[in-house]
Design a protein around this motif. Structure first.
Motif, PDB file in Angstrom:
ATOM      1  N   LEU A  19      -0.554   3.543  -0.138  1.00 19.37           N
ATOM      2  CA  LEU A  19       0.030   2.445   0.628  1.00 19.37           C
ATOM      3  C   LEU A  19       0.290   1.204  -0.220  1.00 19.37           C
ATOM      4  CD1 LEU A  19      -2.125   2.572   3.895  1.00 19.37           C
ATOM      5  CD2 LEU A  19      -0.002   3.779   3.381  1.00 19.37           C
ATOM      6  N   GLN A  20      -0.431   1.050  -1.323  1.00 18.66           N
ATOM      7  CA  GLN A  20      -0.321  -0.174  -2.119  1.00 18.66           C
ATOM      8  C   GLN A  20      -0.712   0.115  -3.561  1.00 18.66           C
ATOM      9  OE1 GLN A  20      -1.738  -4.293  -0.666  1.00 18.66           O
ATOM     10  NE2 GLN A  20      -3.510  -3.510  -1.765  1.00 18.66           N
ATOM     11  N   GLN A  21       0.078  -0.380  -4.499  1.00 14.82           N
ATOM     12  CA  GLN A  21      -0.204  -0.165  -5.912  1.00 14.82           C
ATOM     13  C   GLN A  21      -0.291  -1.522  -6.628  1.00 14.82           C
ATOM     14  OE1 GLN A  21       3.217   2.541  -6.366  1.00 14.82           O
ATOM     15  NE2 GLN A  21       1.775   4.078  -7.131  1.00 14.82           N
ATOM     16  N   PRO A  22      -1.490  -2.088  -6.700  1.00 19.11           N
ATOM     17  CA  PRO A  22      -1.647  -3.422  -7.286  1.00 19.11           C
ATOM     18  C   PRO A  22      -1.132  -3.562  -8.718  1.00 19.11           C
ATOM     19  CG  PRO A  22      -3.596  -2.835  -6.028  1.00 19.11           C
ATOM     20  CD  PRO A  22      -2.747  -1.599  -6.093  1.00 19.11           C
ATOM     21  N   PHE A  23      -1.212  -2.493  -9.511  1.00 21.40           N
ATOM     22  CA  PHE A  23      -0.698  -2.589 -10.878  1.00 21.40           C
ATOM     23  C   PHE A  23       0.781  -2.962 -10.902  1.00 21.40           C
ATOM     24  CE2 PHE A  23      -4.069   0.595 -12.531  1.00 21.40           C
ATOM     25  CZ  PHE A  23      -4.923  -0.435 -12.896  1.00 21.40           C
TER      26      PHE A  23
END
Length: 403
Positions: free
Chosen positions: A202-206
């Motif tokens: 759902l989310q890829q902080p990188f």
């Protein structure tokens, strides 16, 4: 075929195949390497492995073949779809093991860590009770206000790490990963994000420039509540393989082969599970938002939520965890928990079954009321990790429990 280098077009394929190497004994699945130590053919080979001239396993606290596949898979999922983006991951004994390895490898005496309200309780305790004894100070501000964040950087030249958790536990508030990371980097500060609630699906902080990611793999990545675990990832692979690795192995924060095996199998169904978790959560949030006995629903997938637009910008979906406040307060929260018939009364989250907890009488029972309320934890707050059961069964159980 070297599966690590195959260009997977889909996240589902990466979740199943990334990191896998053909087993020398032709096992379909990577075996549980239940070995504390590994042998050398010669003294020369042992010398080369200890000196780093030759790759290979030495001692399971330092690395293990079952760990290796899991570490490569998590790194692949957190960087999937972003050409040129690479990361190194370490499998840890728990989420707190991962957080401890992160904090101890990026902070030293005299440093400060900047973070926000409403963190996971273990993280909060680590920052407020453990780090000060090491000469490391925590600065806690409302990071939803970028001006307050910039003021903190300007007034505290010793800030060495910005620590974020989004969505946060248990209020589900979100902070702006891209804006805060860009701001931190202007001041030469590295950024870490706890991505447990969102998962890389759902989310890829990188992709927003974040330097480090931590996970409690116990939760959605494992998905079945069968093993405790954590992961610590960094984009600076040189740093991860040197200082971070030294802290990780000497801290004893490593996972174990059997739990790694369970985690590896759990991750293979992550996308399928998350789709169902999320669709159920959206339906339940809408139901709760209209319920006359519910005062507030914390779920950033609701259009009226203050973080709705931000969540849409940085997440594929608002996720599968929500919290809501019962108008009946503390006693109402206890009563509802006692009346559940199908949903499970338990802490933790991310399992196939729906889990509910009442922080005021459970996880935060010993926390002073004024402190709980400052963090958004009211007496009637219920945290809910929505499972993958038939959504109508979940709704029916909630309806009879609330009433």
């Amino acid at each position: 075929m070297n599966h690590k280098k195959f260009p997977y077009a889909g996240f589902n394929s990466a979740a199943i195949h990334a990191g896998h190497e053909k087993d020398p004994k032709y096992s379909h699945l990577t075996p549980v390497y239940a070995a504390s130590t590994f042998v050398f053919d010669t003294a020369e080979q042992g010398m080369k492995r200890f000196s780093g001239q030759e790759e290979g396993f030495i001692y399971s606290r330092w690395g293990n073949p079952t760990f290796a596949e899991v570490e490569q898979k998590i790194a692949a999922l957190e960087t999937w779809g972003h050409a040129g983006l690479t990361a190194k991951a370490f499998l840890c004994a728990s989420g707190m093991g991962a957080i401890s390895a992160l904090l101890l490898s990026t902070l030293k005496k005299g440093d400060k860590v900047l973070t926000h309200y409403s963190l996971y309780g273990g993280t909060q305790d680590m920052i407020e009770s453990v780090l000060p004894d090491l000469g490391i100070e925590a600065i806690i501000v409302d990071l939803k206000d970028l001006q307050k964040a910039e003021d903190a950087f300007k007034n505290n030249k010793d800030i060495a790490l910005l620590y974020l958790e989004t969505p946060a536990n248990p209020t589900l508030q979100c902070v702006d990963l891209a804006a805060l990371t860009a701001l931190a980097h202007q001041y030469g500060v590295r950024v870490a994000c706890d991505n447990t609630f969102a998962t890389p699906y759902l989310q890829q902080p990188f992709s927003f420039g974040v330097d480090f990611i931590v996970h409690s793999t116990t939760k959605f990545l494992n998905g079945h509540g069968t093993a405790i675990g954590g992961a610590f990832l960094g984009r600076d692979t040189e740093f991860m393989q040197s200082k971070a690795y030294r802290i990780y192995k000497n801290l004893g924060a490593n996972g174990n082969p059997f739990d790694a095996f369970l985690l590896n199998n759990g991750m293979k169904t992550l996308p399928l599970r998350m789709d169902k978790h999320c669709s159920n959560a959206a339906t339940i949030a809408e139901y709760l938002n209209k319920h006359p006995k519910i005062g507030k629903v914390n779920y950033c997938g609701l259009p009226g939520h203050p973080d709705f637009s931000l969540a849409q910008k940085q997440m594929k979906h608002a996720g599968a965890v929500l919290s809501f406040e019962l108008k009946a307060g503390f006693e109402g929260g206890k009563k509802m928990m006692d009346q559940l018939k199908m949903c499970t009364r338990a802490v933790s989250l991310g399992t196939c079954d729906t889990l509910l907890c009442h922080p005021a009488s459970m996880t935060h029972f010993s926390v002073p009321k004024e402190k709980k309320e400052a963090y958004g934890i009211t007496d009637g707050l219920i945290r809910m990790s929505v499972g993958i059961e038939d959504v109508n069964d979940i709704l029916n159980d909630l309806e009879q429990a609330i009433n």
